[in-house]
Design a protein around this motif. Structure first.
Motif, PDB file in Angstrom:
ATOM      1  N   GLY A 267      28.033  87.711  47.034  1.00  0.00           N
ATOM      2  CA  GLY A 267      29.264  87.408  47.735  1.00  0.00           C
ATOM      3  C   GLY A 267      30.100  88.647  47.979  1.00  0.00           C
ATOM      4  O   GLY A 267      29.789  89.762  47.532  1.00  0.00           O
ATOM      5  N   THR A 268      31.187  88.448  48.687  1.00  0.00           N
ATOM      6  CA  THR A 268      32.092  89.546  48.999  1.00  0.00           C
ATOM      7  C   THR A 268      32.967  89.868  47.791  1.00  0.00           C
ATOM      8  O   THR A 268      33.073  89.067  46.854  1.00  0.00           O
ATOM      9  CB  THR A 268      32.977  89.166  50.188  1.00  0.00           C
ATOM     10  N   PRO A 269      33.609  91.027  47.768  1.00  0.00           N
ATOM     11  CA  PRO A 269      34.529  91.337  46.652  1.00  0.00           C
ATOM     12  C   PRO A 269      35.623  90.295  46.496  1.00  0.00           C
ATOM     13  O   PRO A 269      36.022  89.980  45.362  1.00  0.00           O
ATOM     14  CB  PRO A 269      35.087  92.709  47.042  1.00  0.00           C
ATOM     15  N   LEU A 270      36.128  89.757  47.604  1.00  0.00           N
ATOM     16  CA  LEU A 270      37.171  88.740  47.514  1.00  0.00           C
ATOM     17  C   LEU A 270      36.643  87.473  46.847  1.00  0.00           C
ATOM     18  O   LEU A 270      37.339  86.861  46.029  1.00  0.00           O
ATOM     19  CB  LEU A 270      37.711  88.429  48.908  1.00  0.00           C
ATOM     20  N   GLN A 271      35.423  87.070  47.177  1.00  0.00           N
ATOM     21  CA  GLN A 271      34.858  85.879  46.564  1.00  0.00           C
ATOM     22  C   GLN A 271      34.591  86.093  45.076  1.00  0.00           C
ATOM     23  O   GLN A 271      34.804  85.179  44.267  1.00  0.00           O
ATOM     24  CB  GLN A 271      33.576  85.500  47.305  1.00  0.00           C
TER      25      GLN A 271
ATOM     26  N   LEU B 130      37.019  69.926  46.940  1.00  0.00           N
ATOM     27  CA  LEU B 130      37.697  70.736  47.954  1.00  0.00           C
ATOM     28  C   LEU B 130      39.194  70.449  48.008  1.00  0.00           C
ATOM     29  O   LEU B 130      39.995  71.350  48.252  1.00  0.00           O
ATOM     30  CB  LEU B 130      37.062  70.475  49.329  1.00  0.00           C
ATOM     31  N   VAL B 131      39.592  69.197  47.791  1.00  0.00           N
ATOM     32  CA  VAL B 131      41.017  68.888  47.857  1.00  0.00           C
ATOM     33  C   VAL B 131      41.768  69.511  46.687  1.00  0.00           C
ATOM     34  O   VAL B 131      42.967  69.805  46.784  1.00  0.00           O
ATOM     35  CB  VAL B 131      41.252  67.366  47.902  1.00  0.00           C
ATOM     36  N   LEU B 132      41.078  69.755  45.575  1.00  0.00           N
ATOM     37  CA  LEU B 132      41.708  70.372  44.417  1.00  0.00           C
ATOM     38  C   LEU B 132      41.507  71.879  44.360  1.00  0.00           C
ATOM     39  O   LEU B 132      42.008  72.530  43.452  1.00  0.00           O
ATOM     40  CB  LEU B 132      41.172  69.739  43.126  1.00  0.00           C
ATOM     41  N   SER B 133      40.769  72.424  45.318  1.00  0.00           N
ATOM     42  CA  SER B 133      40.488  73.861  45.285  1.00  0.00           C
ATOM     43  C   SER B 133      40.795  74.510  46.629  1.00  0.00           C
ATOM     44  O   SER B 133      41.733  75.303  46.745  1.00  0.00           O
ATOM     45  CB  SER B 133      39.026  74.096  44.898  1.00  0.00           C
ATOM     46  N   ALA B 134      40.006  74.188  47.654  1.00  0.00           N
ATOM     47  CA  ALA B 134      40.188  74.845  48.951  1.00  0.00           C
ATOM     48  C   ALA B 134      41.551  74.555  49.549  1.00  0.00           C
ATOM     49  O   ALA B 134      42.173  75.432  50.163  1.00  0.00           O
ATOM     50  CB  ALA B 134      39.080  74.397  49.917  1.00  0.00           C
TER      51      ALA B 134
ATOM     52  N   GLU C  17      36.600  83.520  54.035  1.00  0.00           N
ATOM     53  CA  GLU C  17      35.719  83.849  52.915  1.00  0.00           C
ATOM     54  C   GLU C  17      35.964  82.907  51.737  1.00  0.00           C
ATOM     55  O   GLU C  17      35.019  82.477  51.063  1.00  0.00           O
ATOM     56  CB  GLU C  17      35.934  85.299  52.494  1.00  0.00           C
ATOM     57  N   LYS C  18      37.212  82.586  51.499  1.00  0.00           N
ATOM     58  CA  LYS C  18      37.512  81.645  50.421  1.00  0.00           C
ATOM     59  C   LYS C  18      36.976  80.255  50.747  1.00  0.00           C
ATOM     60  O   LYS C  18      36.455  79.556  49.863  1.00  0.00           O
ATOM     61  CB  LYS C  18      39.016  81.582  50.178  1.00  0.00           C
ATOM     62  N   ALA C  19      37.099  79.841  52.006  1.00  0.00           N
ATOM     63  CA  ALA C  19      36.559  78.540  52.403  1.00  0.00           C
ATOM     64  C   ALA C  19      35.050  78.502  52.215  1.00  0.00           C
ATOM     65  O   ALA C  19      34.489  77.495  51.757  1.00  0.00           O
ATOM     66  CB  ALA C  19      36.926  78.244  53.862  1.00  0.00           C
ATOM     67  N   ALA C  20      34.365  79.606  52.550  1.00  0.00           N
ATOM     68  CA  ALA C  20      32.911  79.663  52.358  1.00  0.00           C
ATOM     69  C   ALA C  20      32.553  79.577  50.876  1.00  0.00           C
ATOM     70  O   ALA C  20      31.570  78.916  50.494  1.00  0.00           O
ATOM     71  CB  ALA C  20      32.358  80.947  52.972  1.00  0.00           C
ATOM     72  N   LEU C  21      33.341  80.230  50.030  1.00  0.00           N
ATOM     73  CA  LEU C  21      33.082  80.176  48.590  1.00  0.00           C
ATOM     74  C   LEU C  21      33.216  78.759  48.056  1.00  0.00           C
ATOM     75  O   LEU C  21      32.342  78.249  47.342  1.00  0.00           O
ATOM     76  CB  LEU C  21      34.036  81.112  47.852  1.00  0.00           C
ATOM     77  N   TRP C  22      34.313  78.083  48.416  1.00  0.00           N
ATOM     78  CA  TRP C  22      34.531  76.734  47.908  1.00  0.00           C
ATOM     79  C   TRP C  22      33.540  75.745  48.499  1.00  0.00           C
ATOM     80  O   TRP C  22      33.156  74.761  47.833  1.00  0.00           O
ATOM     81  CB  TRP C  22      35.962  76.292  48.194  1.00  0.00           C
ATOM     82  N   ALA C  23      33.102  75.990  49.739  1.00  0.00           N
ATOM     83  CA  ALA C  23      32.063  75.130  50.312  1.00  0.00           C
ATOM     84  C   ALA C  23      30.763  75.259  49.523  1.00  0.00           C
ATOM     85  O   ALA C  23      30.075  74.266  49.263  1.00  0.00           O
ATOM     86  CB  ALA C  23      31.840  75.485  51.781  1.00  0.00           C
ATOM     87  N   ALA C  24      30.413  76.494  49.119  1.00  0.00           N
ATOM     88  CA  ALA C  24      29.202  76.701  48.335  1.00  0.00           C
ATOM     89  C   ALA C  24      29.307  76.031  46.964  1.00  0.00           C
ATOM     90  O   ALA C  24      28.354  75.402  46.485  1.00  0.00           O
ATOM     91  CB  ALA C  24      28.931  78.196  48.178  1.00  0.00           C
ATOM     92  N   LEU C  25      30.487  76.147  46.316  1.00  0.00           N
ATOM     93  CA  LEU C  25      30.671  75.492  45.019  1.00  0.00           C
ATOM     94  C   LEU C  25      30.652  73.975  45.162  1.00  0.00           C
ATOM     95  O   LEU C  25      30.088  73.262  44.316  1.00  0.00           O
ATOM     96  CB  LEU C  25      31.988  75.944  44.387  1.00  0.00           C
ATOM     97  N   ALA C  26      31.269  73.469  46.223  1.00  0.00           N
ATOM     98  CA  ALA C  26      31.290  72.012  46.433  1.00  0.00           C
ATOM     99  C   ALA C  26      29.903  71.470  46.739  1.00  0.00           C
ATOM    100  O   ALA C  26      29.584  70.330  46.381  1.00  0.00           O
ATOM    101  CB  ALA C  26      32.257  71.672  47.568  1.00  0.00           C
ATOM    102  N   LEU C  27      29.054  72.265  47.399  1.00  0.00           N
ATOM    103  CA  LEU C  27      27.698  71.818  47.704  1.00  0.00           C
ATOM    104  C   LEU C  27      26.861  71.600  46.453  1.00  0.00           C
ATOM    105  O   LEU C  27      25.878  70.849  46.481  1.00  0.00           O
ATOM    106  CB  LEU C  27      27.016  72.834  48.618  1.00  0.00           C
TER     107      LEU C  27
ATOM    108  N   PRO D 108      30.939  72.306  54.407  1.00  0.00           N
ATOM    109  CA  PRO D 108      31.647  73.411  55.073  1.00  0.00           C
ATOM    110  C   PRO D 108      32.689  72.942  56.061  1.00  0.00           C
ATOM    111  O   PRO D 108      33.724  73.595  56.228  1.00  0.00           O
ATOM    112  CB  PRO D 108      30.514  74.196  55.762  1.00  0.00           C
ATOM    113  N   VAL D 109      32.441  71.800  56.705  1.00  0.00           N
ATOM    114  CA  VAL D 109      33.434  71.275  57.649  1.00  0.00           C
ATOM    115  C   VAL D 109      34.725  70.940  56.921  1.00  0.00           C
ATOM    116  O   VAL D 109      35.829  71.333  57.337  1.00  0.00           O
ATOM    117  CB  VAL D 109      32.875  70.041  58.379  1.00  0.00           C
ATOM    118  N   PHE D 110      34.622  70.245  55.798  1.00  0.00           N
ATOM    119  CA  PHE D 110      35.833  69.847  55.086  1.00  0.00           C
ATOM    120  C   PHE D 110      36.416  70.987  54.272  1.00  0.00           C
ATOM    121  O   PHE D 110      37.600  70.953  53.931  1.00  0.00           O
ATOM    122  CB  PHE D 110      35.547  68.620  54.212  1.00  0.00           C
ATOM    123  N   ALA D 111      35.625  71.993  53.949  1.00  0.00           N
ATOM    124  CA  ALA D 111      36.209  73.188  53.346  1.00  0.00           C
ATOM    125  C   ALA D 111      37.137  73.880  54.329  1.00  0.00           C
ATOM    126  O   ALA D 111      38.243  74.314  53.966  1.00  0.00           O
ATOM    127  CB  ALA D 111      35.098  74.140  52.896  1.00  0.00           C
ATOM    128  N   LEU D 112      36.713  73.955  55.598  1.00  0.00           N
ATOM    129  CA  LEU D 112      37.562  74.565  56.620  1.00  0.00           C
ATOM    130  C   LEU D 112      38.790  73.699  56.896  1.00  0.00           C
ATOM    131  O   LEU D 112      39.902  74.206  57.066  1.00  0.00           O
ATOM    132  CB  LEU D 112      36.759  74.771  57.905  1.00  0.00           C
TER     133      LEU D 112
END
Length: 765
Positions: free
Chosen positions: A336-340, A400-404, A431-441, A474-478
């Motif tokens: 992941g990126t440094p931010l993630q 996602l509702v409790l994180s993203a 980048e944060k949305a992508a991270l939380w989408a990966a965790l939610a998956l 990913p849709v609901f993360a965004l």
């Protein structure tokens, strides 16, 4: 200056707290600033924000009232010794029987005990939910500066209990509708409003006193690190209580109903039981007994608080730093990126946020399914693919509702630092949305793995559901990150006041709509839900990106511009008004009549067009679509040229359907060809092109390249049409978008649309 009296001091402190919460909530009505106080190039913050909170508050109150009614009627049918509910096969017939029986007689003792357990559970939730908020672990304690006021300590404590009583929104939302419904069916009818309100305030007063005792004692005895752990534990414990209460509305001998049936009779003389007896038309001395118990709890609590605070309000060790963790070195090797990687490091350090975002969703979904009886054993997951997909998506969306959705909120007052980074804030949020989408998956992956291990057949049906859930993450993360831009107020001084619950409810409603797409058997509806949610995610993100440069500006908002979100909202309003108008015009059986369809279409289109243009005129929006841009001949030429491929695809598709023997739904023409032509070649091109090309495609072009914008707007345009015509309509949407891109006005796509519809009508006739 003479110090205020005790009562006056209590009123001033409570009024101060109410005004502060009002300001932190975003101000339902934003006052217009004085001239010269805001920048002329931008609008004011809070424009139109009063609409959504009011609508969502009414919806939530209606939902809790309906749930309270279902619980009362279900308890009567399941617990009353003699009832005719069991003879009814349909749930609504059983509820009608229960209503008639409750009107004719008072509550049975069994029903009284069940309702007492119901109210007691809600009362306990009204205590634990606020106690588990971030206020418990917040480093700053407002009591530390309140004691510096020239007011006796007892007066401060009474004010604290009173303000917590009237500002407990969670308790008010759960208890007041319940008391109102109990009073209504207890025979009070409209007179139940006042007793229900007084009963709710009495219960909330006792809850507020116990909450104040608990958090005061905990703050004085535990360090911040243990407070954070305890806060996480309390927030976890509160969730099952709520779903245990909801399960009382489900017919059948479930776990909660068994507990309600065995609830002891002595609880009728506790405050929740006395509330039930009073609202059922009990003797006046019962209300006096309830008031005496609440007053006794309050005075005993104040005495204990005085004893707790005898040595002051500052405990030793409350400001020590948290212990260092050994996860930093481990997280350096993660992808992941440094931010993630930074987000993962912060998540590992904040135990409360870790529990709330990753553990509470599991507890919520498991409690809901366990207490309601939706899932009795793991084998049921393997036998029901829809239930398996619903559980998988429910877990992921709740994460996602409790994180993203909290992305902006977790930055808090340090959000300004992100503006100094060599990247745009929009990129970092993506980048944060992508991270939380990966965790939610990860949650749907585990659920599907358990379902397959429990016997689920891996066929095309299950694979389609798995793909639909995977697309949804990913849709609901965004969507969550975009809604979080409006839901979170980084300028709020208190963390627990930075989140506006209105947008949380909106997110949950959208997630429920996506869940409907998992349960429906019609492939066209599934496709429509996926396409609409994906397009809505892009539209909301575009709108949120416009807001990002103004997040830390307390007064100004971005200038008004045409956006894809405006088009999505206009499309929803257009079809809703069309359905209402057609329902009012068409009152006969059989196929829909063309005059009614044409008139309803024209009415809805004209109303939406007028409202959108009025809003754009009042806000001075930029990019409003125009009818003609450039020469007439060139515009008509581009419209006709773009219509040719759409007509060709439409004719080939129609010939293929006829060759395959597919029946095309008929419309009652009855020789009224003029109405058909007016509907298909005049009204539809005029209004639909304004919405789908002028607003949605035109708005998407601000954020997307030509081909993605063409595909997205054409997909939304296609899924709102019948399944048989989706493919040619998608091609028509692409061609009309090309005409708009070349002509820069609405006339060119209107011509394309009109010629296509005219050709299809000519062939069918």
């Amino acid at each position: 200056m003479t110090p205020p009296s005790g009562a006056h001091a209590v009123w001033l402190l409570v009024r101060l707290r109410l005004l502060r919460l009002w300001n932190l909530s975003g101000s339902v009505y934003a006052r217009k600033p004085k001239p010269g106080r805001s920048r002329a190039a931008t609008g004011r913050k809070g424009r139109g924000r009063w609409i959504l909170p009011i609508v969502m508050a009414l919806l939530m109150t209606a939902a809790f009232t309906s749930m309270s009614r279902s619980i009362l009627l279900n308890l009567h049918c399941e617990l009353a010794p003699v009832t005719a509910c069991g003879a009814q096969t349909a749930a609504y017939d059983a509820q009608d029987v229960a209503v008639n029986e409750l009107i004719q007689e008072r509550f049975s003792p069994e029903l009284m005990r069940g309702l007492t357990m119901h109210v007691a559970l809600l009362w306990l939730a009204s205590l634990l939910v606020p106690l588990g908020s971030r206020e418990l672990a917040h480093t700053d304690w407002d009591l530390e500066w309140l004691v510096t006021l020239p007011v006796p300590r007892a007066t401060l404590l009474w004010a604290r209990v009173l303000e917590r009583t009237v500002t407990n929104a969670t308790g008010m939302l759960m208890l007041w509708p319940t008391c109102l419904v109990i009073g209504w069916y207890g025979g009070l009818r409209w007179w139940a409003i006042a007793p229900a309100t007084l009963a709710t305030l009495a219960l909330l007063a006792a809850s507020s006193m116990l909450r104040t005792l608990a958090d005061t004692g905990l703050r004085l005895s535990l360090p911040p690190s243990q407070l954070r752990n305890l806060q996480a534990a309390v927030s976890v414990a509160a969730m099952p209580l709520i779903y245990l209460t909801i399960s009382l509305s489900v017919p059948g001998q479930g776990i909660a109903l068994g507990w309600a049936e065995a609830f002891p009779a002595w609880t009728l003389w506790t405050p929740p039981g006395l509330v039930i007896q009073c609202l059922d038309g009990g003797a006046p001395w019962l209300a006096l007994l309830l008031a005496a118990q609440v007053v006794l709890i309050l005075y005993a609590g104040i005495a204990l608080l005085q004893r707790q605070l005898a040595d002051g309000v500052v405990a030793t060790g409350t400001r020590e730093a948290g212990r260092r963790t050994g996860v930093a070195g481990t997280l350096r090797i993660l992808p992941g990126t440094p931010l993630q990687r930074r987000e993962l490091r912060l998540l590992a350090r904040d135990r409360n946020f870790l529990v709330q975002s990753l553990l509470i969703p599991v507890i919520v979904i498991a409690s809901q399914m366990f207490f309601t009886g939706a899932l009795r054993d793991m084998a049921q997951l393997g036998s029901d693919p829809k239930l398996l997909a619903s559980v998988a998506f429910g877990l992921g969306s709740y994460v996602l509702v409790l994180s993203a959705l909290q992305t902006v909120n977790t930055e808090g007052q340090a959000l300004w630092m992100l503006y100094t980074f060599p990247h745009t804030l929009a990129r970092m949020l993506r980048e944060k949305a992508a991270l939380w989408a990966a965790l939610a998956l990860a949650y749907p992956a585990v659920v599907f793995a358990v379902g397959i291990a429990s016997g689920a057949s891996v066929d095309s049906r299950l694979l389609a559901l798995m793909a639909q859930v995977a697309i949804g993450m990913p849709v609901f993360a965004l969507i969550a990150v975009a809604l979080g831009v409006w839901a979170c107020d980084p300028l709020a001084p208190e963390p627990h006041a930075r989140v506006r619950p209105t947008f949380v409810y909106l997110y949950m409603m959208l997630a429920s709509l996506y869940g409907y797409g998992l349960y429906t058997d019609a492939w066209a509806r599934r496709l429509a839900v996926v396409v609409l949610m994906a397009a809505l995610a892009v539209a909301l993100w575009q709108k949120a990106r416009d807001e990002l440069p103004f997040l830390l500006d307390p007064t100004a908002a971005p200038p008004s511009r045409v956006s894809a979100a405006d088009g999505m909202l206009a499309a929803v309003a257009f079809f809703a008004l069309q359905a209402v108008a057609f329902f009012a015009l068409h009152d006969a059986a059989g196929p829909p009549a063309l005059p009614d369809m044409a008139l309803a279409f024209a009415i809805a289109g004209a109303v939406v067009y007028a409202l959108v243009r009025l809003v754009y005129w009042r806000t001075g929006a930029n990019g409003v679509p125009v009818l003609l841009h450039g020469g007439m001949a060139g515009t008509l030429g581009w419209g006709a040229a773009c219509a040719l491929p759409a007509i060709a695809i439409g004719l080939v598709w129609m010939a293929g359907l006829r060759h395959a023997g597919v029946a095309i739904p008929a419309v009652a023409i009855d020789g009224r060809v003029a109405w058909l032509v007016a509907l298909a070649s005049v009204a539809a091109p005029l209004f639909e092109e304004f919405i789908f090309r002028g607003l949605i495609f035109n708005g998407l072009r601000r954020s997307l390249r030509l081909l993605p914008a063409l595909g997205a707007s054409a997909a939304v345009f296609a899924v709102i049409h019948p399944p048989l015509s989706m493919l040619p309509v998608f091609v028509l949407g692409v061609c009309a978008g090309c005409a708009y891109e070349r002509g820069k006005g609405l006339l060119a796509p209107i011509v394309t649309h009109a010629l296509y519809n005219g050709a299809m009508i000519a062939v069918q006739l």
